[in-house]
Design a protein around this motif. Structure first.
Motif, PDB file in Angstrom:
ATOM      1  N   TYR A 143       0.804  -1.222   0.000  1.00  0.00           N
ATOM      2  CA  TYR A 143       0.000   0.000   0.000  1.00  0.00           C
ATOM      3  C   TYR A 143       0.839   1.274   0.000  1.00  0.00           C
ATOM      4  CZ  TYR A 143      -3.107  -3.755   1.348  1.00  0.00           C
ATOM      5  OH  TYR A 143      -3.777  -4.960   1.388  1.00  0.00           O
ATOM      6  N   PRO A 153     -15.765   4.409   7.486  1.00  0.00           N
ATOM      7  CA  PRO A 153     -15.340   3.125   6.909  1.00  0.00           C
ATOM      8  C   PRO A 153     -15.581   2.004   7.917  1.00  0.00           C
ATOM      9  CG  PRO A 153     -13.437   4.386   7.623  1.00  0.00           C
ATOM     10  CD  PRO A 153     -14.614   5.284   7.797  1.00  0.00           C
ATOM     11  N   THR A 202     -14.047  -4.108   5.612  1.00  0.00           N
ATOM     12  CA  THR A 202     -12.843  -4.220   4.796  1.00  0.00           C
ATOM     13  C   THR A 202     -12.690  -5.640   4.278  1.00  0.00           C
ATOM     14  OG1 THR A 202     -11.448  -4.706   6.719  1.00  0.00           O
ATOM     15  CG2 THR A 202     -11.613  -2.399   6.049  1.00  0.00           C
ATOM     16  N   VAL A 213      -9.676  -7.980   1.542  1.00  0.00           N
ATOM     17  CA  VAL A 213      -8.489  -7.965   0.690  1.00  0.00           C
ATOM     18  C   VAL A 213      -8.696  -8.957  -0.436  1.00  0.00           C
ATOM     19  CG1 VAL A 213      -6.005  -8.376   0.591  1.00  0.00           C
ATOM     20  CG2 VAL A 213      -7.005  -7.309   2.612  1.00  0.00           C
ATOM     21  N   LEU A 253      -6.788  -3.565  -1.059  1.00  0.00           N
ATOM     22  CA  LEU A 253      -7.664  -3.409   0.097  1.00  0.00           C
ATOM     23  C   LEU A 253      -8.950  -2.730  -0.334  1.00  0.00           C
ATOM     24  CD1 LEU A 253      -8.178  -3.391   3.205  1.00  0.00           C
ATOM     25  CD2 LEU A 253      -7.067  -1.140   3.233  1.00  0.00           C
ATOM     26  N   LEU A 254     -10.097  -3.375  -0.074  1.00  0.00           N
ATOM     27  CA  LEU A 254     -11.395  -2.783  -0.355  1.00  0.00           C
ATOM     28  C   LEU A 254     -12.031  -2.327   0.951  1.00  0.00           C
ATOM     29  CD1 LEU A 254     -11.035  -5.120  -2.770  1.00  0.00           C
ATOM     30  CD2 LEU A 254     -13.176  -4.033  -3.441  1.00  0.00           C
ATOM     31  N   ILE A 255     -12.706  -1.181   0.913  1.00  0.00           N
ATOM     32  CA  ILE A 255     -13.287  -0.559   2.098  1.00  0.00           C
ATOM     33  C   ILE A 255     -14.741  -0.218   1.822  1.00  0.00           C
ATOM     34  CG2 ILE A 255     -13.142   1.395   3.692  1.00  0.00           C
ATOM     35  CD1 ILE A 255     -10.189   1.708   2.782  1.00  0.00           C
ATOM     36  N   ASP A 309     -17.154   2.224   2.574  1.00  0.00           N
ATOM     37  CA  ASP A 309     -17.199   3.585   3.111  1.00  0.00           C
ATOM     38  C   ASP A 309     -18.672   3.939   3.305  1.00  0.00           C
ATOM     39  OD1 ASP A 309     -16.194   5.959   4.001  1.00  0.00           O
ATOM     40  OD2 ASP A 309     -15.644   6.733   2.029  1.00  0.00           O
ATOM     41  N   ILE A 355     -17.836   1.942  -2.294  1.00  0.00           N
ATOM     42  CA  ILE A 355     -16.775   0.977  -2.042  1.00  0.00           C
ATOM     43  C   ILE A 355     -15.477   1.583  -2.561  1.00  0.00           C
ATOM     44  CG2 ILE A 355     -15.933  -1.368  -2.419  1.00  0.00           C
ATOM     45  CD1 ILE A 355     -18.558  -1.186  -0.830  1.00  0.00           C
ATOM     46  N   ARG A 356     -14.488   1.674  -1.690  1.00  0.00           N
ATOM     47  CA  ARG A 356     -13.187   2.238  -2.065  1.00  0.00           C
ATOM     48  C   ARG A 356     -12.162   1.111  -2.211  1.00  0.00           C
ATOM     49  NH1 ARG A 356     -15.541   7.163  -3.028  1.00  0.00           N
ATOM     50  NH2 ARG A 356     -16.216   8.206  -1.106  1.00  0.00           N
TER      51      ARG A 356
END
Length: 269
Positions: free
Chosen positions: A14, A50, A53, A55, A61-63, A65, A71-72
């Motif tokens: 990251y 957030p 989460t 992976v 990494l998906l979050i 929000d 979805i981030r």
């Protein structure tokens, strides 16, 4: 945040410059509430509650929000073309919005299934949704008749609040708000419906089938015909019949792998 399981001195996850085992590191967010700075460096971007989460298989990494209804994704590697989730490009350490999801209402639980599909418990829409990562034409996961990569599907809930029946199609069962989303080893999806104080299970999640054909023959099954090396996605927890076909001048010698043997058709769980 990320707690480092091992030390790293360069090209760390990251976009981190280095990591010390057991130390904690900020991965996304700038301690401000909002949605500015996306896309851009993840630690300079704002987030809005957030809560979930996950992976994916490429360590992105998906979050979920939640209050931004989005979805981030925080990229773990650079990508210049054919990037995940329809993104045109990605830079390690930057944050992006996964645009396949629209009309989300407070996404909460987040999971990635074995095929790479993104599953979201969308709290205030009373539904669980999936962004397909792969195409599927027959025997598709979660009871879907077909799937197109990049398309969002509802896999549980009706969009209306309720306490629906058990033992029927998941998309015909009304649900309450759901935070928890978990996949078990056989691909079934577990949903925590906290308004109704129940735990729901959706069977037939995604499972990957990998085949390698030696020689000039082929193997057919699940709507696909494999020559060479193939990977296909199917509903998990069910049996799939595979039928071999010898090429010209060849003789099918038998199955190798797992606990399958013999020279006829093969049923794989």
């Amino acid at each position: 945040y990320l707690v480092a399981a091992s030390a790293c001195s360069s090209s760390c996850p990251y976009g981190l410059s280095s990591m010390t085992k057991g130390h904690i590191y900020l991965i996304a967010g700038d301690n401000s509430y909002g949605s500015s700075g996306i896309p851009g460096p993840a630690t300079s971007a704002e987030l809005s509650y957030p809560i979930g989460t996950a992976v994916d298989g490429a360590d992105n990494l998906l979050i979920a929000d939640s209050n931004a209804n989005a979805i981030r994704l925080v990229a773990d590697r650079n990508c210049s073309s054919s990037c995940p989730y329809g993104l045109s490009s990605m830079t390690r350490g930057d944050i992006y919005t996964v645009y396949g999801f629209t009309s989300l209402f407070s996404p909460q639980g987040l999971e990635i299934d074995p095929a790479g599909d993104v599953i979201v418990s969308d709290d205030n829409s009373y539904e669980t949704k999936m962004l397909a990562e792969v195409n599927c034409s027959v025997d598709c996961p979660y009871g879907l008749s077909s799937m197109t990569a990049g398309t969002v599907y509802t896999i549980a809930g009706t969009g209306s609040f309720g306490n629906g029946a058990s033992g029927i199609a998941a998309t015909s069962t009304a649900m309450g708000n759901s935070y928890a989303t978990t996949l078990d080893p056989r691909g079934s999806l577990w949903l925590g419906d906290y308004d109704n104080a129940v735990l729901r299970k959706v069977v037939g999640g995604a499972a990957l089938l990998k085949l390698v054909v030696s020689g000039s023959g082929s193997v057919a099954g699940g709507g696909n015909t494999c020559t060479g090396s193939c990977t296909s996605v199917h509903a998990g927890g069910f049996r799939l019949r595979l039928t071999p076909k010898s090429g010209s001048g060849d003789l099918f010698a038998g199955w190798i792998g797992g606990d399958r043997a013999g020279v006829g058709s093969c049923k794989t769980p």
